[in-house]
Write an enzyme that holds these catalytic residues in place. Structure first.
Site, PDB file in Angstrom:
ATOM      1  N   ILE A  13      -6.671  -0.281  -2.169  1.00 37.77           N
ATOM      2  CA  ILE A  13      -6.611  -0.162  -0.716  1.00 37.77           C
ATOM      3  C   ILE A  13      -7.561  -1.154  -0.049  1.00 37.77           C
ATOM      4  CG2 ILE A  13      -6.990   1.380   1.252  1.00 37.77           C
ATOM      5  CD1 ILE A  13      -6.348   3.726  -0.645  1.00 37.77           C
ATOM      6  N   TYR A 155     -14.300  15.023  -7.209  1.00 39.22           N
ATOM      7  CA  TYR A 155     -13.818  14.065  -6.212  1.00 39.22           C
ATOM      8  C   TYR A 155     -13.720  14.697  -4.831  1.00 39.22           C
ATOM      9  CZ  TYR A 155     -10.553  10.837  -3.893  1.00 39.22           C
ATOM     10  OH  TYR A 155      -9.947   9.973  -3.009  1.00 39.22           O
ATOM     11  N   LYS A 159     -16.001  13.797  -1.332  1.00 40.68           N
ATOM     12  CA  LYS A 159     -15.371  13.276  -0.118  1.00 40.68           C
ATOM     13  C   LYS A 159     -15.547  14.240   1.055  1.00 40.68           C
ATOM     14  CE  LYS A 159     -13.389   9.290  -1.239  1.00 40.68           C
ATOM     15  NZ  LYS A 159     -13.612   8.030  -0.500  1.00 40.68           N
ATOM     16  N   THR A 188      -2.352   2.800  -6.443  1.00 40.17           N
ATOM     17  CA  THR A 188      -3.393   1.883  -6.909  1.00 40.17           C
ATOM     18  C   THR A 188      -3.781   2.318  -8.325  1.00 40.17           C
ATOM     19  OG1 THR A 188      -5.140   3.305  -6.051  1.00 40.17           O
ATOM     20  CG2 THR A 188      -4.273   1.607  -4.568  1.00 40.17           C
TER      21      THR A 188
END
Length: 251
Positions: A13, A155, A159, A188
């Site tokens: 990204i 994760y 975040k 990705t």
């Protein structure tokens, strides 16, 4: 002329954002990455004279300060910072996720955002635009109110904490436009790794669609309509677990 800094710009990204911004008129892009000599950035800078690769290590105070010092020396201005650098290296329930994985994710995904802002704040807040932008590339998996169980404790929590920083920066800085953006589940290396963990061949969102959606939230962002908010890159009502059919995402 608008001066951008994109963290984590050598692939995925971040690279897509740097390339898209570089293709616009009257822009300069500082493409920050751990390896500023990566072939992707070398080629991008060769084809776009408004792209300047900068060495940057997420969460490392010295390298962040050095990167901003380089930007200040060569440009003297910074209008938009996109905090894109991040990792997602482990899938599993909280009960069995190694503590080391939480530490690694928080170091990059949470502390990395703080270190970047602290290094960039003086230059960014002095932007002559009067509306400097600090945009976090977050994830829908960080939403607590719209929680879905995808075995991403390390994760998601890292975040979610970074999202809190976005809210705090909005409250603490009257002129700063601080926002979080969910980029979609993007095809990705990181996104496809997650897809394979769930038995999918690849993630469902293209880099191009993600980048277009992210930039649509940054372009024209204002304190009144954008700051302190968590945006979806694009609405989707296809009915998949990962689809979000609203423009904003609850924290």
């Amino acid at each position: 002329m608008t001066w951008f800094a994109v963290a984590g710009a050598n692939r995925g990204i971040g690279y897509g954002l740097a390339k898209a911004i570089a293709g616009r008129p009257n822009t300069v892009v500082f493409a920050a990455a751990r390896d500023a000599t990566a072939q992707s950035l070398t080629d991008l800078a060769a084809s776009h004279p408004n792209v300047y690769p900068v060495k940057f290590v997420a969460g490392d105070k010295a390298s962040n300060q050095a990167a901003i010092a380089e930007i200040q020396k060569s440009a003297g201005q910074l209008d938009v910072v996109i905090a894109n650098a991040g990792i997602s290296n482990y899938f599993g329930p909280v009960g069995t996720t190694p503590v080391s994985q939480f530490k690694d994710h928080w170091e990059v995904n949470t502390l990395g955002v703080i270190v970047l802002f602290q290094a960039a704040q003086d230059l960014l807040l002095a932007s002559p635009t009067g509306t400097p932008i600090f945009a976090l590339i977050s994830t829908g998996a960080a939403s607590i109110a719209q929680f879905y169980n995808a075995a991403m404790g390390a994760y998601g929590s890292s975040k979610a904490a970074a999202n809190f920083i976005v809210k705090a920066l909005d409250a603490e800085n009257p002129k700063l436009v601080s926002l979080a953006i969910h980029p979609g589940w993007v095809a990705t290396d990181m996104g496809n790794g997650g897809a394979k963990a769930f038995g999918m061949e690849q993630a469902p969102v293209t880099v191009e669609d993600s980048v277009n959606g992210v930039l649509s939230r940054i372009d024209g962002a204002t304190k009144e309509k954008s700051s302190g908010k968590f945006f979806n890159f694009a609405r989707s009502s296809a009915g998949n677990m990962w689809d979000i059919d609203t423009d904003e995402i609850p924290w």
